[in-house]
Scaffold this active site. Structure first.
Site, PDB file in Angstrom:
ATOM      1  N   CYS B  52       0.842  -1.208   0.000  1.00  0.00           N
ATOM      2  CA  CYS B  52       0.000   0.000   0.000  1.00  0.00           C
ATOM      3  C   CYS B  52       0.870   1.248   0.000  1.00  0.00           C
ATOM      4  CB  CYS B  52      -0.911  -0.020   1.230  1.00  0.00           C
ATOM      5  SG  CYS B  52      -1.718   1.570   1.523  1.00  0.00           S
ATOM      6  N   CYS B  55       0.384   3.382   3.391  1.00  0.00           N
ATOM      7  CA  CYS B  55       0.753   2.904   4.728  1.00  0.00           C
ATOM      8  C   CYS B  55       2.038   3.597   5.208  1.00  0.00           C
ATOM      9  CB  CYS B  55       0.945   1.384   4.711  1.00  0.00           C
ATOM     10  SG  CYS B  55      -0.583   0.452   5.001  1.00  0.00           S
ATOM     11  N   HIS B 116      -4.307   0.444   7.961  1.00  0.00           N
ATOM     12  CA  HIS B 116      -4.760   0.203   6.595  1.00  0.00           C
ATOM     13  C   HIS B 116      -6.235  -0.230   6.534  1.00  0.00           C
ATOM     14  CE1 HIS B 116      -4.120  -0.905   2.353  1.00  0.00           C
ATOM     15  NE2 HIS B 116      -4.742  -2.055   2.595  1.00  0.00           N
ATOM     16  N   ASN B 156     -13.548   9.729  -1.708  1.00  0.00           N
ATOM     17  CA  ASN B 156     -14.130   8.664  -2.514  1.00  0.00           C
ATOM     18  C   ASN B 156     -13.885   7.381  -1.750  1.00  0.00           C
ATOM     19  OD1 ASN B 156     -14.856  10.214  -4.791  1.00  0.00           O
ATOM     20  ND2 ASN B 156     -12.746  10.151  -5.546  1.00  0.00           N
ATOM     21  N   SER B 164      -8.932   3.940  -5.471  1.00  0.00           N
ATOM     22  CA  SER B 164      -7.998   2.895  -5.884  1.00  0.00           C
ATOM     23  C   SER B 164      -7.281   2.254  -4.703  1.00  0.00           C
ATOM     24  CB  SER B 164      -6.986   3.470  -6.870  1.00  0.00           C
ATOM     25  OG  SER B 164      -6.459   4.676  -6.384  1.00  0.00           O
ATOM     26  N   HIS B 167      -7.016   1.998   1.936  1.00  0.00           N
ATOM     27  CA  HIS B 167      -6.449   2.692   3.094  1.00  0.00           C
ATOM     28  C   HIS B 167      -7.244   3.992   3.292  1.00  0.00           C
ATOM     29  CE1 HIS B 167      -2.793   3.203   5.768  1.00  0.00           C
ATOM     30  NE2 HIS B 167      -3.556   4.243   6.013  1.00  0.00           N
ATOM     31  N   HIS B 169      -8.536   7.380   3.364  1.00  0.00           N
ATOM     32  CA  HIS B 169      -7.976   8.686   2.995  1.00  0.00           C
ATOM     33  C   HIS B 169      -9.004   9.511   2.233  1.00  0.00           C
ATOM     34  CE1 HIS B 169      -7.563   6.564  -0.837  1.00  0.00           C
ATOM     35  NE2 HIS B 169      -7.352   7.726  -1.424  1.00  0.00           N
ATOM     36  N   GLN B 171      -9.322  13.536  -0.074  1.00  0.00           N
ATOM     37  CA  GLN B 171      -8.536  14.457  -0.884  1.00  0.00           C
ATOM     38  C   GLN B 171      -9.008  15.892  -0.635  1.00  0.00           C
ATOM     39  OE1 GLN B 171      -7.573  13.431  -4.945  1.00  0.00           O
ATOM     40  NE2 GLN B 171      -8.647  11.486  -4.804  1.00  0.00           N
TER      41      GLN B 171
HETATM   42  O1  LIG Z   1      -7.455  10.903  -7.505  1.00  0.00           O
HETATM   43  P1  LIG Z   1      -7.874   9.461  -7.590  1.00  0.00           P
HETATM   44  O2  LIG Z   1      -8.412   8.940  -6.282  1.00  0.00           O
HETATM   45  O3  LIG Z   1      -6.804   8.578  -8.165  1.00  0.00           O
HETATM   46  O4  LIG Z   1      -9.066   9.451  -8.646  1.00  0.00           O
HETATM   47  C1  LIG Z   1     -10.433   9.394  -8.345  1.00  0.00           C
HETATM   48  O5  LIG Z   1     -10.928  10.640  -7.866  1.00  0.00           O
HETATM   49  C2  LIG Z   1     -10.842  11.744  -8.769  1.00  0.00           C
HETATM   50  C3  LIG Z   1     -11.493  12.936  -8.116  1.00  0.00           C
HETATM   51  O6  LIG Z   1     -12.859  12.715  -7.830  1.00  0.00           O
HETATM   52  C4  LIG Z   1     -11.477  11.419 -10.121  1.00  0.00           C
HETATM   53  O7  LIG Z   1     -11.207  12.448 -11.031  1.00  0.00           O
HETATM   54  C5  LIG Z   1     -10.958  10.097 -10.682  1.00  0.00           C
HETATM   55  O8  LIG Z   1     -11.656   9.770 -11.859  1.00  0.00           O
HETATM   56  C6  LIG Z   1     -11.133   9.005  -9.633  1.00  0.00           C
HETATM   57  O9  LIG Z   1     -10.647   7.779 -10.116  1.00  0.00           O
END
Ligand SMILES: O=P(O)(O)O[C@H]1O[C@H](CO)[C@@H](O)[C@H](O)[C@H]1O
Ligand SMILES: O=P(O)(O)O[C@H]1O[C@H](CO)[C@@H](O)[C@H](O)[C@H]1O
Lengths: 370, 370
Positions: B52, B55, B116, B156, B164, B167, B169, B171
């Site tokens: 990861c 981590c 994690h 997300n 993806s 873990h 998190h 943004q």
């Molecule tokens: O930044 P990440 O987590 O790799 O990407 C994810 O979130 C982003 C922001 O919502 C999007 O634009 C991406 O399509 C999604 O896969």
């Protein structure tokens, strides 16, 4: 400082139809993808599937049996999202923030062809011509009923776009109100018709007023950069403001055309022709049956109450939107999630790059080359 | 004719924040689902995963090594969608339909916890308190830099929402422009502050003007029907205009609060508390780690150019949106496709039904019961 390069420098573009921005971040396409991948598409389907509720002669989930149709076939959705009138009216809202609006209408399913295994990209041009005729028929018929104000024709193609059956079919939802997105677009077209900066030689809308989409098509024909394919009457572009990686806007550019009911015989056959070319290029991009949602935007159907509004509605200019989710391969899609849902659309390659990729694709379907 | 019953009769509701409608078709939830199902969530994860990139102590895809952090950890996204200034400016648009706007900013990744395997629903309240403190820190810090006008905090969660890495998190994308959706919401709040019908006892916004969201929270507290959970300062509802099946709007109802930087110590700990309750109920709904996108909407950060606009921005009222895709089970989601993408949002159960289902869920996490 270096010069501005749209394929390197993040920037924003405006969608004049919705007045929304898209954040373009082309350098982001280089990041490694570690997230979810999609199941590969089933590539070989039988011509007839006894378990398919759309195949000729089979029984649907609602219990009815399909006739043994041999061209297109239309029936009322067994689980319609809107229902015919009359409907009881909702009680008065306790507060303007809690309002309920009545709505009625009908949901139709349109099967494109008896063959279970053929998509638009695999149908003969004449067969697509029949689909177009059927769209026109439903638009006219539903549009003249029960106070229907909008006939939304669309297709969900592919399991990843929520389509539950690969048998080629689309839907038509007809509503007593103009839905949010077409209403927004039409408001933009009306505004532009009074205040737009017409491109000098573009066709004009009703009363000689400028049409946002006629002007836009004209500009694209001039620049060529975002064009995927064009013919005598139609042009398909990855629009300046595209959200989905390989989004396409298809529209007529020779004259202002409010709806599919206004198409001439030549315009119709040119439409069938370009639909095959678009969907073939889509399939060839990643050598798979390319998923998308497609929708037709056009003129609201006549309202019985307002002649003035009816005249103004002629500013609508027929167009098709294709919203395909795939980004990098047959199994890697673009997720429109967190930032996109909460803030603003965001894309990872420029519309010009996407158009170039689609232009480079062959018009011979990859399955015909094998 | 029968009486209007929102859980039987299709109708439309208006979202006063975006001025968009949602079509509610509750009877449609009965249809059989034959389409795509989602992969079941991985339920047992290790506390530490050497593969990861989030981590503690591990190397990220950009090559940097994470420190051995023991609470939260924030770093700049290795594949940022916006970049710090200066950026070259775009050339003049050849036509108003083809405009490019410059944008700059920064993208941060905020790791919630070194473990994690722990999501918000599984973290201790004190750990969530640290995440909130970190959100406030980033909001303040980014908001005071380089002409940043908006700090979009989001998460997300789950592979189906494009995340993806499991873990825990989130943004933070900070931009030199207020993005489309927050800008639309703030415009609605401003309009309402001059022309709204204030709920008599609701808190008021700046200068004693009505606040759309304070009024809305007040109405919901009174009606109770759409409330999922509430505490001394916060209320979580499935909003009247929800699009996603189990969408939640979380907001403070006791006083008008423009941003997370305005929260008192008590309001912060009540927020940590209700975040655990919401995410636990979500997990319990279908006994899975419930996927969603979450975003915080709040006050734009001060602009250096317009004092007037800055004062008006105080009308923003802090709130959280949760947009979860699941509809019927851990593997059956709602697809917002064809009609939704082309016309109007559509939902298959009423917000009141969804709130009732979430209210019926336990606040003890299902994994703690086993
Ligand atoms: O930044 P990440 O987590 O790799 O990407 C994810 O979130 C982003 C922001 O919502 C999007 O634009 C991406 O399509 C999604 O896969
Ligand atoms: O009617 P279908 O094909 O069963 O359903 C599909 O299309 C509808 C219209 O876009 C959506 O509301 C559904 O979520 C989707 O699964």
């Amino acid at each position: 400082m270096s010069e501005f390069d749209p394929s390197t420098h993040p920037h924003r573009r405006l969608n004049p139809l919705t007045n929304e921005h898209v954040l373009v971040s082309p350098h982001r396409n280089k990041r490694p993808w570690l997230g979810q991948t999609e199941a590969p598409q089933v590539t070989s389907l039988p011509q007839y599937d006894s378990d398919c509720y759309l195949c000729p002669g089979n029984v649907r989930s609602g219990g009815q049996r399909n006739p043994v149709y041999d061209q297109t076939y239309t029936f009322v959705n067994d689980f319609a999202a809107v229902l015919p009138p009359p409907a009881p009216s909702a009680p008065l809202a306790p507060h303007p923030l809690l309002t309920t609006e009545p709505v009625h209408g009908a949901c139709d399913v349109l099967i494109f062809h008896p063959r279970h295994d053929l998509t638009l990209a695999r149908l003969a041009v004449e067969d697509i011509g029949r689909v177009i005729d059927q769209w026109i028929h439903i638009y006219r018929q539903r549009g003249s009923q029960d106070g229907i104000r909008y006939v939304q024709i669309f297709e969900n193609k592919g399991a990843i776009m929520g389509c539950s059956n690969p048998h080629p079919h689309g839907q038509v939802w007809s509503l007593s109100e103009v839905p949010t997105l077409p209403a927004t677009e039409i408001a933009s077209l009306k505004r532009y018709s009074f205040s737009g900066s017409p491109a000098s030689e573009a066709p004009r809308g009703p009363k000689g007023r400028p049409c946002l989409l006629c002007d836009y098509a004209h500009l694209e024909m001039h620049q060529q950069e975002r064009i995927v394919v064009q013919n005598e009457y139609w042009v398909a572009v990855v629009p300046w403001w595209a959200i989905w990686p390989f989004e396409i806007l298809l529209l007529p550019y020779k004259r202002h055309i409010p709806s599919i009911a206004h198409l001439s015989a030549e315009e119709k056959s040119a439409l069938a022709n370009i639909l095959v070319k678009i969907t073939t290029r889509y399939d060839n991009l990643f050598s798979c049956s390319f998923a998308y949602s497609m929708g037709i935007h056009q003129r609201p159907t006549p309202s019985s109450s307002s002649q003035d509004e009816d005249e103004q509605d002629d500013i609508a200019h027929l167009h098709f939107h294709f919203s395909p989710p795939l980004l990098r391969s047959a199994t890697i899609r673009k997720f429109l999630v967190g930032f996109e849902l909460m803030s603003e659309a965001q894309r990872d390659l420029t519309p010009e790059q996407a158009a170039g990729r689609l232009r480079d694709c062959s018009e011979v379907h990859y399955l015909d080359k094998e």
